[in-house]
Design a protein around this motif. Structure first.
Motif, PDB file in Angstrom:
ATOM      1  N   GLY A  99       0.814  -1.210   0.000  1.00  0.00           N
ATOM      2  CA  GLY A  99       0.000   0.000   0.000  1.00  0.00           C
ATOM      3  C   GLY A  99       0.845   1.256   0.000  1.00  0.00           C
ATOM      4  O   GLY A  99       0.558   2.219  -0.725  1.00  0.00           O
ATOM      5  N   GLU A 100       1.895   1.267   0.802  1.00  0.00           N
ATOM      6  CA  GLU A 100       2.791   2.423   0.832  1.00  0.00           C
ATOM      7  C   GLU A 100       3.564   2.563  -0.471  1.00  0.00           C
ATOM      8  O   GLU A 100       3.833   3.679  -0.915  1.00  0.00           O
ATOM      9  CB  GLU A 100       3.753   2.306   2.011  1.00  0.00           C
ATOM     10  N   THR A 150      -4.293  -3.700  -5.079  1.00  0.00           N
ATOM     11  CA  THR A 150      -3.919  -2.529  -4.272  1.00  0.00           C
ATOM     12  C   THR A 150      -3.928  -1.266  -5.110  1.00  0.00           C
ATOM     13  O   THR A 150      -4.464  -0.231  -4.689  1.00  0.00           O
ATOM     14  CB  THR A 150      -2.527  -2.745  -3.645  1.00  0.00           C
ATOM     15  N   THR A 185      -4.068   1.570   4.509  1.00  0.00           N
ATOM     16  CA  THR A 185      -3.013   1.021   3.669  1.00  0.00           C
ATOM     17  C   THR A 185      -2.639  -0.342   4.196  1.00  0.00           C
ATOM     18  O   THR A 185      -2.855  -0.635   5.355  1.00  0.00           O
ATOM     19  CB  THR A 185      -1.774   1.931   3.663  1.00  0.00           C
ATOM     20  N   TYR A 232      -7.925  -2.198   1.996  1.00  0.00           N
ATOM     21  CA  TYR A 232      -6.598  -2.030   1.414  1.00  0.00           C
ATOM     22  C   TYR A 232      -6.566  -2.355  -0.073  1.00  0.00           C
ATOM     23  O   TYR A 232      -5.670  -1.898  -0.782  1.00  0.00           O
ATOM     24  CB  TYR A 232      -5.583  -2.939   2.118  1.00  0.00           C
ATOM     25  N   GLN A 233      -7.487  -3.194  -0.515  1.00  0.00           N
ATOM     26  CA  GLN A 233      -7.482  -3.676  -1.894  1.00  0.00           C
ATOM     27  C   GLN A 233      -8.905  -3.827  -2.393  1.00  0.00           C
ATOM     28  O   GLN A 233      -9.839  -3.904  -1.602  1.00  0.00           O
ATOM     29  CB  GLN A 233      -6.812  -5.059  -1.970  1.00  0.00           C
ATOM     30  N   LEU A 270       1.038   4.459  -2.676  1.00  0.00           N
ATOM     31  CA  LEU A 270       0.736   5.822  -2.239  1.00  0.00           C
ATOM     32  C   LEU A 270       1.963   6.732  -2.302  1.00  0.00           C
ATOM     33  O   LEU A 270       1.869   7.885  -2.760  1.00  0.00           O
ATOM     34  CB  LEU A 270       0.163   5.801  -0.824  1.00  0.00           C
ATOM     35  N   LYS A 287      -7.414  -0.022  -5.745  1.00  0.00           N
ATOM     36  CA  LYS A 287      -8.055   0.572  -4.570  1.00  0.00           C
ATOM     37  C   LYS A 287      -7.476   1.938  -4.243  1.00  0.00           C
ATOM     38  O   LYS A 287      -8.212   2.882  -3.945  1.00  0.00           O
ATOM     39  CB  LYS A 287      -7.879  -0.374  -3.368  1.00  0.00           C
ATOM     40  N   GLN A 288      -6.153   2.058  -4.290  1.00  0.00           N
ATOM     41  CA  GLN A 288      -5.482   3.264  -3.831  1.00  0.00           C
ATOM     42  C   GLN A 288      -5.331   4.327  -4.928  1.00  0.00           C
ATOM     43  O   GLN A 288      -5.082   5.491  -4.612  1.00  0.00           O
ATOM     44  CB  GLN A 288      -4.092   2.915  -3.273  1.00  0.00           C
ATOM     45  N   TRP A 289      -5.429   3.934  -6.169  1.00  0.00           N
ATOM     46  CA  TRP A 289      -5.211   4.871  -7.289  1.00  0.00           C
ATOM     47  C   TRP A 289      -6.241   4.524  -8.355  1.00  0.00           C
ATOM     48  O   TRP A 289      -5.918   4.037  -9.427  1.00  0.00           O
ATOM     49  CB  TRP A 289      -3.794   4.700  -7.805  1.00  0.00           C
TER      50      TRP A 289
END
Length: 238
Positions: A98-99, A133, A236, A188-189, A102, A136-138
């Motif tokens: 996750g990091e 991931t 994350t 997280y995902q 991000l 989800k995050q982007w």
């Protein structure tokens, strides 16, 4: 089924089998496996993106194994392979997937680079979790995931990390399988469907003792609602 056959079921499931095309950027996610850096360099040298980001500090497998952050070791490999140093960006603070996503995104933003498409490079058995991931995050990003191109047998037999043998690789794959099941509920995902034969192989490997990389989580199957539903949002991964 024997251990090798069960492991290959998990191995195959973790692959996304994406067709890699030209993108705005290559993001190479750090790990213990330097073959990932070689794959990232290969993609850059084949003209698939104008810039390459190496993302990784020291994570759960490299803490105590390496003296330098993963991103620095990977970038040195890429430079030796012929990637120009001025086409490389380094993010060296992340400690998990996750990091990686991000902090790589933040780094690109600081450089006024806003990609619409990226090629994410990861270990073969982490392709699916990397894809989930990123999505989800982007969320707006078009992401293609790839990894070193090799069979399960070749991957285990030619591993440059001498401290990580076949049994440890299977432990890590089983741990990643659990995270694919658990992490959507933690936010997280995105959710990924897990076919029954894959889940059965995962459970058999756990019964055979491949539990070293599992997260302490009671009733993992129930918490995944029988492998259905995305659950909560935010956070994350770990």
């Amino acid at each position: 089924m024997d251990i090798n056959s069960l492991a290959k079921i998990i191995w195959d499931y973790h692959h996304m089998n994406h067709k890699v095309e030209k993108a705005d950027c290559i993001i190479v996610l750090g790990s213990h496996d330097t073959r990932v850096a070689v794959r990232g360099a290969e993609l850059y040298l084949n003209g698939l993106a104008p810039i390459i980001v190496f993302s990784g500090g020291l994570g759960r497998l490299t803490q105590g194994l390496w003296a330098k952050p993963e991103a620095h070791i990977f970038s040195e490999i890429a430079i030796k392979a012929g990637v120009p140093e001025d086409k490389i960006l380094i993010e060296d603070r992340s400690t998990n997937t996750g990091e990686n996503v991000l902090l790589a995104r933040e780094l690109l933003c600081r450089k006024d680079i806003i990609p619409s498409s990226v090629i994410a490079v990861q270990k073969p058995y982490m392709e699916r979790r990397t894809f989930a991931t990123f999505k989800k995050q982007w969320t707006e990003l078009n992401v293609m995931v790839t990894s070193p191109q090799m069979s399960f047998e070749d991957y285990c037999d030619n591993n440059p990390s001498k401290d990580i043998d076949r049994d440890e690789i299977i432990n890590i794959m089983v741990g990643d399988m659990q995270r694919i099941a658990l992490y959507p509920r933690k936010g997280y995902q995105i959710y990924q469907e897990i076919p029954d034969h894959v889940w059965n192989a995962y459970e058999q490997l756990i019964k055979l003792g491949y539990t070293k990389q599992l997260i302490a989580e009671e009733n993992i199957k129930e918490s995944y609602h029988g492998r259905g539903g995305e659950g909560d949002t935010g956070g994350t991964d770990g």
